[in-house]
Scaffold this active site. Sequence first.
Site, short mmCIF file in Angstrom:
data_model
loop_
_atom_site.label_atom_id
_atom_site.label_comp_id
_atom_site.label_asym_id
_atom_site.label_seq_id
_atom_site.Cartn_x
_atom_site.Cartn_y
_atom_site.Cartn_z
N GLY A 61 3.14 2.04 10.90
CA GLY A 61 4.25 3.08 10.64
C GLY A 61 4.83 3.42 12.08
O GLY A 61 5.30 4.45 12.17
N ASN A 67 0.90 -1.27 0.08
CA ASN A 67 0.22 -0.20 0.03
C ASN A 67 0.81 1.27 0.18
O ASN A 67 1.39 1.53 1.11
CB ASN A 67 -1.01 -0.15 1.19
CG ASN A 67 -1.68 1.33 1.21
OD1 ASN A 67 -1.79 1.87 0.36
ND2 ASN A 67 -2.44 1.30 2.44
N GLY A 78 2.95 -1.19 4.13
CA GLY A 78 3.00 0.14 3.82
C GLY A 78 4.38 0.54 3.67
O GLY A 78 4.85 0.48 2.44
N GLY A 79 5.14 1.27 4.29
CA GLY A 79 6.42 1.73 4.16
C GLY A 79 7.43 0.90 3.53
O GLY A 79 8.09 1.18 2.67
N GLU A 123 -6.80 4.64 7.90
CA GLU A 123 -6.74 5.93 7.48
C GLU A 123 -7.74 6.57 6.55
O GLU A 123 -7.95 8.03 6.54
CB GLU A 123 -5.21 6.15 6.72
CG GLU A 123 -4.33 5.76 7.64
CD GLU A 123 -2.88 5.45 7.01
OE1 GLU A 123 -2.70 5.43 5.65
OE2 GLU A 123 -2.12 4.77 7.65
N LYS A 142 0.17 4.34 -0.33
CA LYS A 142 -0.49 5.52 0.52
C LYS A 142 -0.09 6.69 -0.57
O LYS A 142 -0.19 6.66 -1.81
CB LYS A 142 0.12 5.71 2.06
CG LYS A 142 -0.35 4.45 2.61
CD LYS A 142 0.04 4.39 4.12
CE LYS A 142 -0.14 3.16 4.81
NZ LYS A 142 0.03 3.28 6.14
N HIS A 166 -9.30 0.85 4.96
CA HIS A 166 -8.17 1.15 5.80
C HIS A 166 -8.47 2.22 6.83
O HIS A 166 -9.32 3.26 6.64
CB HIS A 166 -7.25 1.84 4.73
CG HIS A 166 -5.73 1.56 5.19
ND1 HIS A 166 -5.17 2.63 6.27
CD2 HIS A 166 -4.83 0.94 5.13
CE1 HIS A 166 -4.03 2.33 6.75
NE2 HIS A 166 -3.56 1.25 5.92
N SER A 207 3.63 -2.19 10.09
CA SER A 207 5.16 -2.28 10.35
C SER A 207 5.77 -3.82 9.94
O SER A 207 6.51 -4.32 10.84
CB SER A 207 5.40 -2.17 11.92
OG SER A 207 5.11 -0.88 12.36
N GLU A 215 -5.27 -4.96 10.47
CA GLU A 215 -4.34 -3.83 10.67
C GLU A 215 -4.32 -2.96 12.05
O GLU A 215 -5.31 -2.08 12.12
CB GLU A 215 -4.16 -2.86 9.69
CG GLU A 215 -3.85 -3.46 8.39
CD GLU A 215 -3.29 -2.43 7.37
OE1 GLU A 215 -2.35 -2.70 6.73
OE2 GLU A 215 -3.83 -1.47 7.04
#
Length: 243
Positions: A164, A10, A224-225, A93, A12, A91, A203, A158
Amino acid sequence: MPNRKFVAGNWKMHGSAASIAEIVRIAAAVPSGVDVALCLPSTLIERAARAVPGFAIGGQDVHAEAKGAFTGDLAAHMLHDAGASLVIVGHSERRDGHAEADATVRAKAMAAMAAGLDVILCVGESLAVREAGAAVATVSAQLDASLPPVPVRAVAYEPIWAIGTGLIPSLADIADMHAALRARLVAAYGEAGHGVRLLYGGSVKPTNAAEIFAVADVDGALVGGASLTAADFLPIVEAAQGA
Ligand code: 13P
């Protein structure tokens, strides 16, 4: 038989034209035993889909309606038309940042599937809920209220506090949550509930992926990251291949 692993990235609100080379690097190195997808900012979907034909490119959100006066939103058929084959809905967010209720998430999932998109439906608890000992009950109820009538491709658990932050739940807590969510999926869909991929997200890194993938009922990850570069994402994909 365990489900085939599914690892989705993802991105983002990251990425521009210069990122297409990274997407090509990722797509070129995907091993045969794992399903892999990248959910990109809408601006990159068409370019990426052209650059890596046959590789799954997705969106990160979709509107529940097929058309209309919804400034800034995208309909499911538009994502499909741009080359997406899947989309994330629900999600945290979006749920938190855009006040999306479970019923909205459910409507989005239904619209996406009606347009031929696979769905990754996200659920997860806040730190306050986790600390109150109510995580399993809260997330189970969130899933029940968000699930569309036809089985989604994947559900991503999640925990909001793990996104994050570098924190992850204990492996036992992941196992407990995934067992509870599997039971809810089977209650909703019967046998087909066993085939819904249950992803863990929050994470996930090259350093912890293998131990997470070894947990019962973890069928992959929503990353994610660490999905932004081939250097971080491919070791996670390889850990899924080896699991
Ligand atoms: P991180 O992997 O950056 O924690 O993000 C997880 C996530 O929100 C994926 O949807």
